[in-house]
Motif scaffolding. Structure first.
Motif, PDB file in Angstrom:
ATOM      1  N   GLN A 149       0.833  -1.207   0.000  1.00  0.00           N
ATOM      2  CA  GLN A 149       0.000   0.000   0.000  1.00  0.00           C
ATOM      3  C   GLN A 149       0.868   1.257   0.000  1.00  0.00           C
ATOM      4  N   ASP A 150       1.932   1.265   0.806  1.00  0.00           N
ATOM      5  CA  ASP A 150       2.834   2.427   0.855  1.00  0.00           C
ATOM      6  C   ASP A 150       3.426   2.703  -0.524  1.00  0.00           C
ATOM      7  N   ALA A 207      -4.932   4.922   5.715  1.00  0.00           N
ATOM      8  CA  ALA A 207      -5.924   4.256   4.881  1.00  0.00           C
ATOM      9  C   ALA A 207      -5.253   3.207   4.003  1.00  0.00           C
ATOM     10  N   SER A 208      -6.079   2.379   3.421  1.00  0.00           N
ATOM     11  CA  SER A 208      -5.616   1.424   2.419  1.00  0.00           C
ATOM     12  C   SER A 208      -6.654   1.370   1.312  1.00  0.00           C
ATOM     13  N   ILE A 209      -6.275   0.784   0.206  1.00  0.00           N
ATOM     14  CA  ILE A 209      -7.190   0.599  -0.909  1.00  0.00           C
ATOM     15  C   ILE A 209      -7.582  -0.869  -0.960  1.00  0.00           C
ATOM     16  N   ALA A 210      -8.878  -1.129  -1.046  1.00  0.00           N
ATOM     17  CA  ALA A 210      -9.393  -2.482  -1.252  1.00  0.00           C
ATOM     18  C   ALA A 210      -9.898  -2.561  -2.685  1.00  0.00           C
ATOM     19  N   ARG A 239     -15.637  -5.879 -13.751  1.00  0.00           N
ATOM     20  CA  ARG A 239     -14.964  -4.608 -13.471  1.00  0.00           C
ATOM     21  C   ARG A 239     -14.342  -4.663 -12.080  1.00  0.00           C
ATOM     22  N   ILE A 240     -13.255  -3.919 -11.925  1.00  0.00           N
ATOM     23  CA  ILE A 240     -12.572  -3.847 -10.632  1.00  0.00           C
ATOM     24  C   ILE A 240     -12.919  -2.500  -9.999  1.00  0.00           C
ATOM     25  N   TYR A 241     -13.467  -2.552  -8.793  1.00  0.00           N
ATOM     26  CA  TYR A 241     -13.853  -1.348  -8.061  1.00  0.00           C
ATOM     27  C   TYR A 241     -12.892  -1.146  -6.898  1.00  0.00           C
ATOM     28  N   ALA A 242     -12.501   0.096  -6.677  1.00  0.00           N
ATOM     29  CA  ALA A 242     -11.562   0.434  -5.610  1.00  0.00           C
ATOM     30  C   ALA A 242     -12.289   1.204  -4.506  1.00  0.00           C
ATOM     31  N   TYR A 243     -11.937   0.878  -3.259  1.00  0.00           N
ATOM     32  CA  TYR A 243     -12.516   1.523  -2.087  1.00  0.00           C
ATOM     33  C   TYR A 243     -11.397   1.961  -1.156  1.00  0.00           C
ATOM     34  N   LEU A 244     -11.519   3.150  -0.606  1.00  0.00           N
ATOM     35  CA  LEU A 244     -10.593   3.667   0.394  1.00  0.00           C
ATOM     36  C   LEU A 244     -11.119   3.218   1.753  1.00  0.00           C
TER      37      LEU A 244
END
Length: 119
Positions: free
Chosen positions: A32-33, A54-57, A66-71
């Motif tokens: 993540q970093d 935070a991280s991204i899932a 489709r690929i969805y990103a969440y904080l």
């Protein structure tokens, strides 16, 4: 950012969004970093002035293409989450980097954006 086609013919490969099995916590943090551009780039500023990392899932719906990103971040032992957007690369590394870029460009790490539910 490029416009996403309305229909995708195939499901993205698992390597484009799933974390490799067996990653240690330290390896997940480093992933993540690196994608965010450094540990400081992962700080969510909360409305009370505190910060959380935070991280991204990355997620694909069960029958999705489709690929969805969440904080994601944690406040008071509760995980908070905010939708970032769609990513479309062939590797997890590239998709995490794209998601972090979207989050930063949309100011999703600011106190105004992170205020919901950080009581």
């Amino acid at each position: 950012m490029s416009k996403h086609p309305l229909w995708k013919d195939t499901r993205p490969p698992d390597t484009a969004w799933k974390a490799p099995k067996g990653l240690s916590q330290a390896e997940r943090v480093a992933e993540q970093d690196h994608a965010a551009g450094g540990r400081d780039a992962r700080e969510v500023r909360l409305s009370d002035g505190r910060c959380a990392h935070a991280s991204i899932a990355l997620r694909v719906l069960r029958r999705g293409r489709r690929i969805y990103a969440y904080l994601r971040w944690s406040v008071g032992g509760k995980t908070r989450e905010r939708y970032v957007g769609e990513v479309e690369h062939q590797t997890r590394r590239e998709n995490l980097a794209q998601a972090w870029q979207i989050a930063h460009e949309a100011s999703l790490l600011s106190a105004e954006s992170a205020t919901f539910g950080d009581e």
